[in-house]
Design a protein around this motif. Structure first.
Motif, PDB file in Angstrom:
ATOM      1  N   UNK A  20      -8.899 -35.401  15.535  1.00  0.00           N
ATOM      2  CA  UNK A  20      -9.588 -35.336  14.251  1.00  0.00           C
ATOM      3  C   UNK A  20     -11.105 -35.305  14.361  1.00  0.00           C
ATOM      4  N   UNK A  21     -11.629 -35.521  15.533  1.00  0.00           N
ATOM      5  CA  UNK A  21     -13.089 -35.496  15.731  1.00  0.00           C
ATOM      6  C   UNK A  21     -13.504 -34.151  16.304  1.00  0.00           C
ATOM      7  N   UNK A  22     -14.799 -33.815  16.211  1.00  0.00           N
ATOM      8  CA  UNK A  22     -15.256 -32.500  16.701  1.00  0.00           C
ATOM      9  C   UNK A  22     -15.177 -32.363  18.222  1.00  0.00           C
ATOM     10  N   UNK A  23     -15.028 -31.110  18.644  1.00  0.00           N
ATOM     11  CA  UNK A  23     -15.002 -30.774  20.064  1.00  0.00           C
ATOM     12  C   UNK A  23     -16.220 -29.922  20.398  1.00  0.00           C
ATOM     13  N   UNK A  24     -16.862 -30.235  21.512  1.00  0.00           N
ATOM     14  CA  UNK A  24     -17.958 -29.419  22.029  1.00  0.00           C
ATOM     15  C   UNK A  24     -17.750 -29.248  23.526  1.00  0.00           C
ATOM     16  N   UNK A  25     -17.545 -28.013  23.958  1.00  0.00           N
ATOM     17  CA  UNK A  25     -17.439 -27.705  25.382  1.00  0.00           C
ATOM     18  C   UNK A  25     -18.604 -26.778  25.719  1.00  0.00           C
ATOM     19  N   UNK A  64     -14.141 -28.062  14.745  1.00  0.00           N
ATOM     20  CA  UNK A  64     -14.515 -29.181  13.864  1.00  0.00           C
ATOM     21  C   UNK A  64     -13.615 -30.399  14.010  1.00  0.00           C
ATOM     22  N   UNK A  65     -12.331 -30.152  14.284  1.00  0.00           N
ATOM     23  CA  UNK A  65     -11.390 -31.270  14.290  1.00  0.00           C
ATOM     24  C   UNK A  65     -10.349 -31.047  15.381  1.00  0.00           C
ATOM     25  N   UNK A  66     -10.343 -31.904  16.370  1.00  0.00           N
ATOM     26  CA  UNK A  66      -9.436 -31.729  17.509  1.00  0.00           C
ATOM     27  C   UNK A  66      -8.008 -32.098  17.141  1.00  0.00           C
ATOM     28  N   UNK A  67      -7.085 -31.372  17.760  1.00  0.00           N
ATOM     29  CA  UNK A  67      -5.665 -31.655  17.589  1.00  0.00           C
ATOM     30  C   UNK A  67      -5.077 -31.954  18.956  1.00  0.00           C
ATOM     31  N   UNK A  68      -4.011 -32.729  18.962  1.00  0.00           N
ATOM     32  CA  UNK A  68      -3.389 -33.094  20.243  1.00  0.00           C
ATOM     33  C   UNK A  68      -3.044 -31.852  21.073  1.00  0.00           C
ATOM     34  N   UNK A  69      -2.642 -30.793  20.406  1.00  0.00           N
ATOM     35  CA  UNK A  69      -2.233 -29.580  21.119  1.00  0.00           C
ATOM     36  C   UNK A  69      -3.415 -28.845  21.769  1.00  0.00           C
ATOM     37  N   UNK A  70      -4.633 -29.286  21.469  1.00  0.00           N
ATOM     38  CA  UNK A  70      -5.807 -28.662  22.080  1.00  0.00           C
ATOM     39  C   UNK A  70      -6.047 -29.159  23.506  1.00  0.00           C
ATOM     40  N   UNK A 107     -16.209 -23.307  36.189  1.00  0.00           N
ATOM     41  CA  UNK A 107     -15.327 -24.206  36.938  1.00  0.00           C
ATOM     42  C   UNK A 107     -14.311 -24.908  36.053  1.00  0.00           C
ATOM     43  N   UNK A 108     -14.422 -24.722  34.757  1.00  0.00           N
ATOM     44  CA  UNK A 108     -13.428 -25.274  33.855  1.00  0.00           C
ATOM     45  C   UNK A 108     -13.811 -26.634  33.293  1.00  0.00           C
ATOM     46  N   UNK A 109     -13.333 -26.902  32.089  1.00  0.00           N
ATOM     47  CA  UNK A 109     -13.502 -28.212  31.452  1.00  0.00           C
ATOM     48  C   UNK A 109     -12.142 -28.691  30.987  1.00  0.00           C
ATOM     49  N   UNK A 110     -11.762 -29.851  31.455  1.00  0.00           N
ATOM     50  CA  UNK A 110     -10.491 -30.440  31.049  1.00  0.00           C
ATOM     51  C   UNK A 110     -10.718 -31.220  29.755  1.00  0.00           C
ATOM     52  N   UNK A 111     -10.056 -30.791  28.684  1.00  0.00           N
ATOM     53  CA  UNK A 111     -10.184 -31.474  27.395  1.00  0.00           C
ATOM     54  C   UNK A 111      -9.008 -32.418  27.198  1.00  0.00           C
ATOM     55  N   UNK A 112      -9.332 -33.666  26.944  1.00  0.00           N
ATOM     56  CA  UNK A 112      -8.316 -34.675  26.654  1.00  0.00           C
ATOM     57  C   UNK A 112      -8.469 -35.093  25.205  1.00  0.00           C
ATOM     58  N   UNK A 113      -7.365 -35.142  24.481  1.00  0.00           N
ATOM     59  CA  UNK A 113      -7.395 -35.548  23.077  1.00  0.00           C
ATOM     60  C   UNK A 113      -6.566 -36.806  22.931  1.00  0.00           C
ATOM     61  N   UNK A 114      -7.200 -37.842  22.439  1.00  0.00           N
ATOM     62  CA  UNK A 114      -6.533 -39.138  22.310  1.00  0.00           C
ATOM     63  C   UNK A 114      -6.228 -39.459  20.860  1.00  0.00           C
ATOM     64  N   UNK A 115      -5.192 -40.245  20.665  1.00  0.00           N
ATOM     65  CA  UNK A 115      -4.814 -40.643  19.303  1.00  0.00           C
ATOM     66  C   UNK A 115      -5.823 -41.628  18.726  1.00  0.00           C
TER      67      UNK A 115
END
Lengths: 116, 112
Positions: free
Chosen positions: B16-21, B79-85, B104-112
């Motif tokens: 639910x929070x924003x993502x910036x990569x 704008x809003x991260x989802x677990x599936x992201x 080189x890649x960025x590993x995105x982790x989405x937490x509850x």
């Protein structure tokens, strides 16, 4: 979007045997296909560029005799890992461009090779 | 010569929070830039691309990126991260010719 199919998705083989991985463009013709190798938690490393009807162009440090690439038709490229050894175990991914060549690449699902 | 730098190898956000990569590039040519997403043991899926048209590019799944030439950046946002992201994200550059350069890649982790 365009679809690229890779087969097999997973293969396990014994050391010393050869393994062939196929990359097919299902709904478009691909004069150029690319083969990548991806190590765990790493980015993709370009191995070679496969051109239909001609020899592949290999990146520096990639053994041509070890990784045989054939691009016999506009929809199929194959990568054969010859005399595989455990250090060849990796995730191999192919990609292809459409004839429009907008720069976008379409990727296969990847093939996980495990050499015992 | 061309290069791509993904500044963060790991990013962790709450659902639910924003993502910036972040992605910065260097190229002698007018660049085309792409963001791809890779889920575990899968191939790469295109999220969006910049090819010298509009600088703000909208992609699939609510992602967008802005090409900023002055900053040589192409950061990916949502704008809003989802677990599936949760996945690995790659910034890719193509300049002159067919050569693609991967970050080189960025590993995105989405937490509850």
């Amino acid at each position: 979007g365009a679809v690229v199919s890779q087969h097999p998705s997973r293969v396990i083989c014994k050391s010393g045997t050869s393994v062939k991985i196929e990359c097919r463009s299902l709904d478009f013709q691909a004069t150029t296909m690319f083969w990548y190798r991806q190590f765990p938690k790493k980015s993709l490393m370009l191995m070679a560029t496969s051109n239909e009807g001609s020899k592949a162009t290999y990146e520096q440090g990639v053994e041509k005799d070890k990784f045989l690439i054939n691009h016999a038709s506009l929809t199929l490229s194959t990568l054969t890992v010859t005399s595989a050894h455990p250090e060849d175990s990796s995730f191999y991914i192919c990609s292809a461009r459409t004839a429009m060549n907008t720069g976008e690449l379409f990727f296969g699902e990847g093939s996980r090779l495990t050499v015992l | 010569a061309q290069s791509v730098t993904q500044l963060d190898s790991h990013v962790s956000v709450s659902e639910g929070t924003p993502v910036l990569l972040r992605c910065n590039y260097s190229s002698s040519y007018s660049p085309s830039l792409f963001w791809y997403v890779q889920h575990p043991n899968k191939g790469l899926q295109l999220l969006l691309k910049y090819t010298s048209a509009a600088t703000l590019v909208k992609g699939i799944n609510g992602f967008e990126a802005e090409f900023k030439k002055s900053e040589t950046s192409f950061h990916l946002t949502k704008p809003s991260a989802h677990m599936s992201d949760a996945a690995e994200y790659f910034c890719v550059l193509t300049g002159g010719g067919n050569k693609l350069t991967f970050g080189t890649g960025t590993q995105l982790k989405v937490e509850l």
